[in-house]
Every structure is written in structure tokens, then in C-alpha cells.
Design a protein around this motif. Sequence first.
Motif, PDB file in Angstrom:
ATOM      1  N   VAL A 117       0.402  -1.030   0.330  1.00 33.38           N
ATOM      2  CA  VAL A 117       0.174  -0.030   0.243  1.00 33.38           C
ATOM      3  C   VAL A 117       0.803   1.275   0.336  1.00 33.38           C
ATOM      4  CG1 VAL A 117      -1.741   1.146   1.182  1.00 33.38           C
ATOM      5  CG2 VAL A 117      -2.069  -1.521   1.181  1.00 33.38           C
ATOM      6  N   VAL A 118       1.777   1.124   0.575  1.00 34.42           N
ATOM      7  CA  VAL A 118       2.782   2.021   1.342  1.00 34.42           C
ATOM      8  C   VAL A 118       3.529   2.693  -0.528  1.00 34.42           C
ATOM      9  CG1 VAL A 118       5.425   2.947   1.543  1.00 34.42           C
ATOM     10  CG2 VAL A 118       3.064   2.459   3.285  1.00 34.42           C
ATOM     11  N   ASN A 119       4.308   1.343  -1.372  1.00 38.15           N
ATOM     12  CA  ASN A 119       4.317   1.706  -2.643  1.00 38.15           C
ATOM     13  C   ASN A 119       3.640   2.530  -3.442  1.00 38.15           C
ATOM     14  OD1 ASN A 119       7.480   1.662  -1.612  1.00 38.15           O
ATOM     15  ND2 ASN A 119       6.518  -0.880  -1.493  1.00 38.15           N
ATOM     16  N   GLU A 124       4.018   5.040  -6.754  1.00 40.24           N
ATOM     17  CA  GLU A 124       3.439   5.168  -8.195  1.00 40.24           C
ATOM     18  C   GLU A 124       2.494   6.114  -7.639  1.00 40.24           C
ATOM     19  OE1 GLU A 124       2.115   1.361  -8.790  1.00 40.24           O
ATOM     20  OE2 GLU A 124       3.399   0.433  -8.092  1.00 40.24           O
ATOM     21  N   GLY A 125       1.999   7.118  -6.887  1.00 40.39           N
ATOM     22  CA  GLY A 125       1.215   8.343  -6.824  1.00 40.39           C
ATOM     23  C   GLY A 125      -0.436   7.732  -6.671  1.00 40.39           C
ATOM     24  N   MET A 126      -0.979   6.640  -6.554  1.00 42.59           N
ATOM     25  CA  MET A 126      -1.914   6.631  -6.352  1.00 42.59           C
ATOM     26  C   MET A 126      -2.933   6.014  -5.868  1.00 42.59           C
ATOM     27  SD  MET A 126      -1.845   1.895  -7.787  1.00 42.59           S
ATOM     28  CE  MET A 126      -3.137   1.528  -7.645  1.00 42.59           C
ATOM     29  N   SER A 127      -3.818   6.945  -5.950  1.00 41.74           N
ATOM     30  CA  SER A 127      -4.647   7.647  -5.102  1.00 41.74           C
ATOM     31  C   SER A 127      -5.944   5.994  -4.086  1.00 41.74           C
ATOM     32  CB  SER A 127      -6.182   7.911  -5.501  1.00 41.74           C
ATOM     33  OG  SER A 127      -6.532   7.097  -6.440  1.00 41.74           O
ATOM     34  N   TYR A 128      -6.524   6.762  -2.739  1.00 39.79           N
ATOM     35  CA  TYR A 128      -6.830   5.531  -1.920  1.00 39.79           C
ATOM     36  C   TYR A 128      -7.969   4.364  -2.739  1.00 39.79           C
ATOM     37  CZ  TYR A 128      -5.319   7.598   2.350  1.00 39.79           C
ATOM     38  OH  TYR A 128      -4.532   8.375   3.054  1.00 39.79           O
TER      39      TYR A 128
END
Length: 161
Positions: A117-119, A124-128
Motif C-alpha cells: 500500500v505504501v509503495n 506510484e502516486g495512486m489514490s486511495y
Amino acid sequence: MTTTNDIEQLFRTHYVEMHRLAMLVLRDEDTARDIVHDVFESLLRSGLTDVSGQYLLKAVRNRCLNHIKSLSVRDRMKELYAVDEQEIADDEWPDDETIAMIHSTVANDLTDACRRVVNMRFAEGMSYKEISATLGISEVAVYKHLRHAIDVLRSKLSQNG
């Protein structure tokens, strides 16, 4: 239709409790006061009648959450950890040693799920929402993983700071 007198009565009856809730969530006097006043303003404009204290508290909570959601990640971190702006603005922060410690902590001290989740969030700049959909977990679970990771990092950094 709600009259000004109705709003004044609601204000006198519920303001302190509404303001206390906003302060608990936001920890910012001016913003908390503005949000509570916005709730009363919207009541006056909407013409709602028979509004309960519970409704008013939910309205404050929702507006507080919307306010937090609208903040940038940097502002959220600053609010969450009450970090001095000078520490963030300093070109030397974080230094190479701190960055290495963060990477080491993520690699060695977090569970696989938490690390993933942290990565996804920071590398990767992914949203929740994107993380939630990719991993098949709720957005709340994503938040809890990130919160745990931040707590572990904070603890590790304070031990070595």
C-alpha cells in the motif's frame, strides 16, 4: 421554512457542541468556526425545518471531512503532525540518511500488505480509491495501512533522531 429566529435558536442551543466537534477534527480555531457558520448559513438558505442536533453534528463532521479532503497531501501531513513549516521548507530535509532509514523501515519493518500500500501510494502516486480497487480492499483499510506505516516511521525516526 426556517426563519432567522429558528436559526438563532439552533445556534444558541448547538453552537458549542458543533464547534467542539469541528475543533476535535480540524484542530484549527478559524476553520472550525467557519465550518460551523457555513452549516448555519446553508440551513438558512435551504429552508429546512425541524432540524435536530444530530443532523447539525453530522453536517459539521461532513464539512470537516470535505475540508480535509480538499487539502493537499503536504497540508494534510503538516496538519496531522503539526510540523513546523521551516522543517518542510528546508532544502536539507530530509537528508540522505533519513531517506535511507525510511526506505529501510518500509522494507524491513512493515508487513507485506502495508508495504504494498505504501509503495502504491507514494512510489506510484495512486489514490486511495485506485489502491482499494487494485488490492480488493476498502479505502478504510488503505488508510489504516498508511496510518500504521506512518506511525512505524515516526517511531523509528524519533528513536534515531
